[in-house]
Design an enzyme around this catalytic site. Structure first.
Site, PDB file in Angstrom:
ATOM      1  N   HIS A 304       0.774  -1.150   0.029  1.00  0.00           N
ATOM      2  CA  HIS A 304      -0.002  -0.050  -0.013  1.00  0.00           C
ATOM      3  C   HIS A 304       0.558   1.189  -0.041  1.00  0.00           C
ATOM      4  O   HIS A 304       2.029   1.320   0.547  1.00  0.00           O
ATOM      5  CB  HIS A 304      -0.849  -0.078   1.214  1.00  0.00           C
ATOM      6  CG  HIS A 304      -2.178   0.881   1.300  1.00  0.00           C
ATOM      7  ND1 HIS A 304      -2.172   2.187   1.430  1.00  0.00           N
ATOM      8  CD2 HIS A 304      -3.413   0.687   0.831  1.00  0.00           C
ATOM      9  CE1 HIS A 304      -3.302   2.806   1.272  1.00  0.00           C
ATOM     10  NE2 HIS A 304      -3.948   1.811   0.825  1.00  0.00           N
ATOM     11  N   ASP A 361      -7.914  -5.396  -0.059  1.00  0.00           N
ATOM     12  CA  ASP A 361      -8.358  -6.119  -1.053  1.00  0.00           C
ATOM     13  C   ASP A 361      -7.834  -7.688  -1.036  1.00  0.00           C
ATOM     14  O   ASP A 361      -8.528  -8.531  -1.788  1.00  0.00           O
ATOM     15  CB  ASP A 361      -7.777  -5.730  -2.462  1.00  0.00           C
ATOM     16  CG  ASP A 361      -8.286  -4.281  -2.865  1.00  0.00           C
ATOM     17  OD1 ASP A 361      -9.600  -4.285  -2.762  1.00  0.00           O
ATOM     18  OD2 ASP A 361      -7.478  -3.427  -3.247  1.00  0.00           O
TER      19      ASP A 361
HETATM   20  N1  ACO Z   1       4.114  -7.474  -4.597  1.00  0.00           N
HETATM   21  C1  ACO Z   1       5.533  -7.533  -4.903  1.00  0.00           C
HETATM   22  N2  ACO Z   1       6.063  -6.471  -4.910  1.00  0.00           N
HETATM   23  C2  ACO Z   1       5.290  -5.370  -4.597  1.00  0.00           C
HETATM   24  C3  ACO Z   1       4.094  -5.093  -4.132  1.00  0.00           C
HETATM   25  C4  ACO Z   1       3.523  -6.366  -4.440  1.00  0.00           C
HETATM   26  N3  ACO Z   1       2.128  -6.553  -4.066  1.00  0.00           N
HETATM   27  N4  ACO Z   1       3.962  -4.273  -3.785  1.00  0.00           N
HETATM   28  C5  ACO Z   1       5.070  -3.121  -3.627  1.00  0.00           C
HETATM   29  N5  ACO Z   1       6.117  -3.999  -4.190  1.00  0.00           N
HETATM   30  C6  ACO Z   1       7.602  -3.979  -4.293  1.00  0.00           C
HETATM   31  C7  ACO Z   1       7.741  -2.891  -5.559  1.00  0.00           C
HETATM   32  O1  ACO Z   1       8.107  -3.518  -6.502  1.00  0.00           O
HETATM   33  C8  ACO Z   1       9.138  -1.920  -4.809  1.00  0.00           C
HETATM   34  O2  ACO Z   1       9.955  -2.763  -4.873  1.00  0.00           O
HETATM   35  P1  ACO Z   1      11.461  -2.096  -5.382  1.00  0.00           P
HETATM   36  O3  ACO Z   1      11.658  -1.114  -4.165  1.00  0.00           O
HETATM   37  O4  ACO Z   1      12.505  -3.095  -5.229  1.00  0.00           O
HETATM   38  O5  ACO Z   1      11.359  -1.523  -6.749  1.00  0.00           O
HETATM   39  C9  ACO Z   1       8.480  -1.717  -3.486  1.00  0.00           C
HETATM   40  O6  ACO Z   1       7.548  -2.868  -3.184  1.00  0.00           O
HETATM   41  C10 ACO Z   1       7.614  -0.439  -3.422  1.00  0.00           C
HETATM   42  O7  ACO Z   1       6.447  -0.502  -4.321  1.00  0.00           O
HETATM   43  P2  ACO Z   1       5.890   0.621  -5.111  1.00  0.00           P
HETATM   44  O8  ACO Z   1       5.148   0.294  -6.441  1.00  0.00           O
HETATM   45  O9  ACO Z   1       7.233   1.595  -5.257  1.00  0.00           O
HETATM   46  O10 ACO Z   1       4.845   1.051  -4.173  1.00  0.00           O
HETATM   47  P3  ACO Z   1       3.661   2.171  -4.244  1.00  0.00           P
HETATM   48  O11 ACO Z   1       3.403   2.931  -3.158  1.00  0.00           O
HETATM   49  O12 ACO Z   1       3.917   2.998  -5.549  1.00  0.00           O
HETATM   50  O13 ACO Z   1       2.491   1.168  -4.754  1.00  0.00           O
HETATM   51  C11 ACO Z   1       0.748  -0.417  -4.761  1.00  0.00           C
HETATM   52  C12 ACO Z   1       1.433   0.833  -4.058  1.00  0.00           C
HETATM   53  C13 ACO Z   1       0.414  -0.058  -6.042  1.00  0.00           C
HETATM   54  C14 ACO Z   1      -0.509  -0.705  -3.884  1.00  0.00           C
HETATM   55  C15 ACO Z   1       1.673  -1.883  -4.658  1.00  0.00           C
HETATM   56  O14 ACO Z   1       1.864  -2.283  -3.372  1.00  0.00           O
HETATM   57  C16 ACO Z   1       1.032  -2.936  -5.429  1.00  0.00           C
HETATM   58  O15 ACO Z   1       0.793  -2.805  -6.772  1.00  0.00           O
HETATM   59  N6  ACO Z   1       0.218  -3.724  -4.801  1.00  0.00           N
HETATM   60  C17 ACO Z   1      -0.587  -4.703  -5.413  1.00  0.00           C
HETATM   61  C18 ACO Z   1      -1.853  -4.132  -6.151  1.00  0.00           C
HETATM   62  C19 ACO Z   1      -2.858  -4.106  -4.827  1.00  0.00           C
HETATM   63  O16 ACO Z   1      -3.039  -4.757  -3.947  1.00  0.00           O
HETATM   64  N7  ACO Z   1      -3.380  -2.763  -5.180  1.00  0.00           N
HETATM   65  C20 ACO Z   1      -4.492  -2.533  -4.249  1.00  0.00           C
HETATM   66  C21 ACO Z   1      -3.983  -1.431  -3.247  1.00  0.00           C
HETATM   67  S1  ACO Z   1      -5.051  -1.116  -2.071  1.00  0.00           S
HETATM   68  C22 ACO Z   1      -6.566   0.149  -2.769  1.00  0.00           C
HETATM   69  O17 ACO Z   1      -6.040   0.658  -3.785  1.00  0.00           O
HETATM   70  C23 ACO Z   1      -7.728   0.030  -2.292  1.00  0.00           C
END
Ligand code: ACO
Length: 427
Positions: A304, A361
């Site tokens: 998140h 989710d």
């Molecule tokens: N699985 C694997 N790796 C992940 C995940 C995940 N679910 N989420 C984040 N990471 C990793 C990224 O690859 C990144 O790694 P790095 O530092 O080596 O590059 C690091 O964790 C930070 O992630 P970001 O994408 O920069 O974080 P951001 O805050 O931009 O994204 C998000 C948040 C979009 C929710 C992300 O965690 C994600 O894609 N999760 C999966 C989708 C999801 O469940 N979305 C629902 C969110 S809740 C909502 O909107 C109601």
């Protein structure tokens, strides 16, 4: 603590005010920065940008805290109803019995959609995604309520209309999708019971309303009701800032919610769990794929932007899945897969280092499935839940005497000025 900060740019010193919120959050107010220095701030994805001040929802992502108008989400989930929580979010206080009665009455008596709008559903392909229908139908409400185009109109009636009709639209969309006759709302039923009946009743067999399912739906909707300045809410505010109508602004929010990185994740989680099931439970391979950046695979329902701790909504939903599924007699192997996956991820250094925890989710889809909501309706359910939050944020902005149109800046990195070349001379 200081209430100003000093920046030195090109040897020139400027002092900027610091704004402090009621929970001690502090922000550097850069409104004067460009006028005084010619510089703008650059913050891709608005990771560190406060786009507004707001008195609606507080969340502390480090501590896993979420409160609507000061009330902890855990108390609201346990003791409130979705209608009461909607009033709280929109109007800022828990309603008195009389206020709740009037609000509920308005929701009950504005639940029908214009009969002409009913025909719109026939124009959609039956395999069309229900989110496409929801966004289009909510936007279309502007055409039926043209006084909503005047930004100074009385908001309250449109708010009640939207909250009520969106539930009818969602259910009609589902009926259209499965080729069943639509079921009109019934005034004697509560908000959630009415929705369930419109979804599941068929002429041959009336739908038996299970209070346990009604309670579960209330909790699900309350947990989704607001989450401060996320992607869809910021979209609602941005569109609304141009004085576009409430219906147009919310329709845009619905579109923003749809993506799998936001509200579409609940549907994506189910696909992921089924994939793991089909692999015979090969968690090792799945986790390896998730960690290998080349794969572009994410553990859906994890991570998140704001929570760096267990999402309090996910905590409630996990407990709910554990208790509700057995009570409904549902034995879903996907729930075991989700539990295993969570346990593995929370022990894995990749997830620990990045502070990635289950979000709202991760377990919600399993509960929706248990109460027979089809998968492609999951994000629609999220939108139904988020409706009062979007409305509250829109209303707060519209009533703000300092409201301005949202218009970010950019740093241009394209070509500098060059002369047009006629087509004959291009290589
Ligand atoms: N699985 C694997 N790796 C992940 C995940 C995940 N679910 N989420 C984040 N990471 C990793 C990224 O690859 C990144 O790694 P790095 O530092 O080596 O590059 C690091 O964790 C930070 O992630 P970001 O994408 O920069 O974080 P951001 O805050 O931009 O994204 C998000 C948040 C979009 C929710 C992300 O965690 C994600 O894609 N999760 C999966 C989708 C999801 O469940 N979305 C629902 C969110 S809740 C909502 O909107 C109601």
């Amino acid at each position: 603590m200081s209430n100003t900060a000093t920046l030195i740019i090109d040897g020139k010193e400027i002092t900027l005010p610091i704004t402090t919120g009621s929970e001690g959050e502090r922000a550097l107010d850069i409104a004067r920065l460009r006028d005084e220095t010619g510089l703008v701030t650059l913050d891709s994805g608005y990771k560190n940008t406060g786009a507004t001040i707001s008195a609606i929802t507080f969340l502390d992502g480090e501590q896993g805290v979420l409160r609507y108008r000061g009330y902890p989400i855990e108390q609201l989930a346990e003791r409130s109803t979705f209608v009461e929580t909607s009033y709280l979010l929109i109007y800022g206080k828990l309603p008195s019995p009389a206020e709740l009665k009037t609000f509920s009455h308005n929701l009950t008596y504005h639940s029908m959609i214009h009969e002409d709008m009913r025909h719109f559903f026939d124009g959609f392909p039956s395999a069309g995604h229900p989110m496409a229908m929801l966004a289009s139908m909510v936007g279309s409400l502007s055409a039926y309520y043209p006084d909503s185009l005047d930004p100074n109109h009385d908001h309250d009636m449109h708010i009640a209309r939207l909250l009520s009709k969106v539930r009818t639209i969602a259910a009609f969309g589902y009926k259209r999708r499965i080729g069943q006759p639509i079921v009109y709302p019934k005034n004697s039923l509560s908000y959630c019971a009415n929705f369930l009946r419109m979804m599941f009743s068929v002429p041959a067999e009336p739908y038996e309303i299970d209070p346990e399912v009604v309670k579960a739906l209330n909790i699900l909707l309350i947990l989704h009701a607001d989450h401060e300045q996320n992607c869809s809410t910021s979209t609602v505010r941005l569109v609304g800032s141009s004085n576009a109508s409430l219906y147009a602004s919310i329709s845009a929010g619905i579109c923003a919610l749809w993506g799998p990185l936001h509200g579409g994740a609940n549907q994506a989680v189910m696909g992921m769990l089924r994939e793991i099931q089909a692999s015979g439970g090969n968690y090792k391979q799945f986790m390896a794929d998730v960690k290998d950046k080349k794969n572009n695979t994410r553990l859906m329902g994890f991570g998140h932007r704001v929570y760096k701790n267990y999402d309090p909504r996910a905590k409630i939903l996990k407990q709910m899945a554990d208790s509700l599924l057995p009570r409904l007699g549902v034995d879903d192997p996907l729930l075991d897969i989700a539990r295993n996956l969570e346990e593995i991820a929370l022990r894995d250094p990749y997830f620990v280092e990045r502070k990635l925890y289950p979000n709202v989710d991760f377990y919600s889809g399993l509960i929706y499935k248990a109460i027979k909501i089809p998968e492609d309706m999951f994000t629609v359910m999220f939108a139904l839940g988020r409706m009062p939050g979007w409305i509250a944020q829109w209303r707060e902005m519209m009533l703000d005497p300092k409201k301005v149109i949202g218009r970010p800046r950019q740093i241009y990195t394209g070509e500098t000025a060059r002369d047009y070349v006629s087509i004959e001379k291009r290589g």
